[in-house]
Enzyme design. Structure first.
Site, PDB file in Angstrom:
ATOM      1  CG  PHE A  77      -1.745  -1.247   1.340  1.00 14.97           C
ATOM      2  CD1 PHE A  77      -2.827  -1.437   0.482  1.00 14.97           C
ATOM      3  CD2 PHE A  77      -1.428  -2.237   2.254  1.00 14.97           C
ATOM      4  CE1 PHE A  77      -3.593  -2.599   0.554  1.00 14.97           C
ATOM      5  CE2 PHE A  77      -2.191  -3.395   2.339  1.00 14.97           C
ATOM      6  CZ  PHE A  77      -3.270  -3.581   1.489  1.00 14.97           C
ATOM      7  CB  SER A 132       7.743  -0.151   3.590  1.00 19.67           C
ATOM      8  OG  SER A 132       7.313  -1.097   4.546  1.00 19.67           O
ATOM      9  CG  ASP A 175       3.101  -7.475  10.011  1.00 20.85           C
ATOM     10  OD1 ASP A 175       2.127  -8.046  10.543  1.00 20.85           O
ATOM     11  OD2 ASP A 175       2.981  -6.620   9.127  1.00 20.85           O
ATOM     12  N   GLY A 181      -2.359  -9.580   9.336  1.00 28.21           N
ATOM     13  CA  GLY A 181      -3.137  -8.489   8.759  1.00 28.21           C
ATOM     14  C   GLY A 181      -3.805  -7.652   9.831  1.00 28.21           C
ATOM     15  CB  SER A 228       3.734  -4.050  17.808  1.00 33.60           C
ATOM     16  OG  SER A 228       4.333  -2.864  18.220  1.00 33.60           O
ATOM     17  CG  ASP A 272       3.161   1.579   6.975  1.00 37.06           C
ATOM     18  OD1 ASP A 272       2.025   2.114   7.019  1.00 37.06           O
ATOM     19  OD2 ASP A 272       3.623   1.035   5.955  1.00 37.06           O
ATOM     20  CG  HIS A 290      -4.148   2.640   9.486  1.00 38.64           C
ATOM     21  ND1 HIS A 290      -4.454   2.792   8.156  1.00 38.64           N
ATOM     22  CD2 HIS A 290      -2.806   2.588   9.556  1.00 38.64           C
ATOM     23  CE1 HIS A 290      -3.332   2.832   7.453  1.00 38.64           C
ATOM     24  NE2 HIS A 290      -2.316   2.706   8.279  1.00 38.64           N
ATOM     25  CG  HIS A 334       2.750   5.210   5.200  1.00 42.37           C
ATOM     26  ND1 HIS A 334       2.060   4.178   4.619  1.00 42.37           N
ATOM     27  CD2 HIS A 334       2.925   6.144   4.225  1.00 42.37           C
ATOM     28  CE1 HIS A 334       1.837   4.469   3.342  1.00 42.37           C
ATOM     29  NE2 HIS A 334       2.336   5.659   3.081  1.00 42.37           N
ATOM     30  CG  ASP A 335      -1.005   4.865   5.911  1.00 45.31           C
ATOM     31  OD1 ASP A 335      -1.154   5.044   4.689  1.00 45.31           O
ATOM     32  OD2 ASP A 335      -0.484   3.830   6.381  1.00 45.31           O
TER      33      ASP A 335
HETATM   34 MG    MG Z   1       0.859   2.452   5.399  1.00 42.58          MG
END
Ligand code: MG
Length: 211
Positions: A17, A52, A71, A75, A124, A141, A144, A169-170
């Site tokens: 993304f 990334s 990660d 997801g 995390s 990143d 969200h 990011h974002d």
């Molecule tokens: Mg992102």
């Protein structure tokens, strides 16, 4: 073709993304920082399929730095079935769950970055509790959702050295463009007084820790 161009071209082909201009900016920001402080320890939260990690990994390799790419590989909320960013090809048929780890491993192997980009698989905050290495660069990143984004921010930003780089990011100032939590943690970093803004590209923000 130079190694740098090879990696940046390859990064553009990896599923993910990160828009091209932001990926190149990520590389440039990290490279500029790495050229001032070689052999750095870098960490990204939110690895997905490794896109990334290749942009950052290209800069890490060039500056003898190491990138930890963290990660749980299951997801985020927005990646699950029925949500906007769901990708059925990433579901493991053995248990029906998302699993981006095989794709991430393939990406890092194809990029020949296996000695530069080191995978960390797990939640995390659990990893953060046991990770005591100071960070020269942190790239946030991950998920969200409010709880997830704030947990990442609180667990990891204290590990950034003074003079180190915080990339987020974002970050969308306008709520119509995207979710709020990445913007909120970006604002919190600035308002803490510990960070100043250095650069931006699209939804990517680069901040430096000043004390
Ligand atoms: Mg992102």
């Amino acid at each position: 073709m130079s190694r740098r161009d090879e990696l940046l071209d390859y990064a553009g082909t990896v599923k993910g993304f990160m828009p091209r201009d932001e990926g190149l900016a990520l590389f440039e920001f990290a490279l500029a920082h790495g050229e001032r402080s070689h052999r750095g320890t870098w960490l990204e939260i939110g690895a997905w399929c490794g896109k990334s990690a290749v942009y950052l990994g290209a800069a890490a390799e060039a500056t003898n730095s190491v990138l930890y790419s963290l990660d749980h590989h299951r997801g985020s909320e927005e990646n699950q079935a029925g949500w906007e960013h769901f990708d059925a090809s990433l579901v493991d048929p053995s248990d029906g769950r998302l699993n981006t780890l095989p794709s991430w491993q393939r990406t890092i192997a194809e990029a020949r970055l296996e000695s530069t980009v080191i995978g960390l698989v797990g939640p995390s905050v659990v990893v953060a509790t046991h990770f005591n290495q100071p960070l020269d660069i942190l790239f946030i990143d991950g998920g969200h959702g409010r709880d997830v984004a704030w947990a990442d921010y609180e667990a990891w930003t204290p590990k950034i050295v003074v003079g180190g780089l915080l990339l987020i990011h974002d970050v969308f100032a306008n709520p119509d463009d995207g979710g709020r939590p990445p913007y909120e943690i970006y604002r919190a970093a600035l308002e803490s007084g510990a960070f100043i803004e250095r650069a931006e590209c699209g939804s990517l923000r680069a901040l430096t820790r000043v004390h």
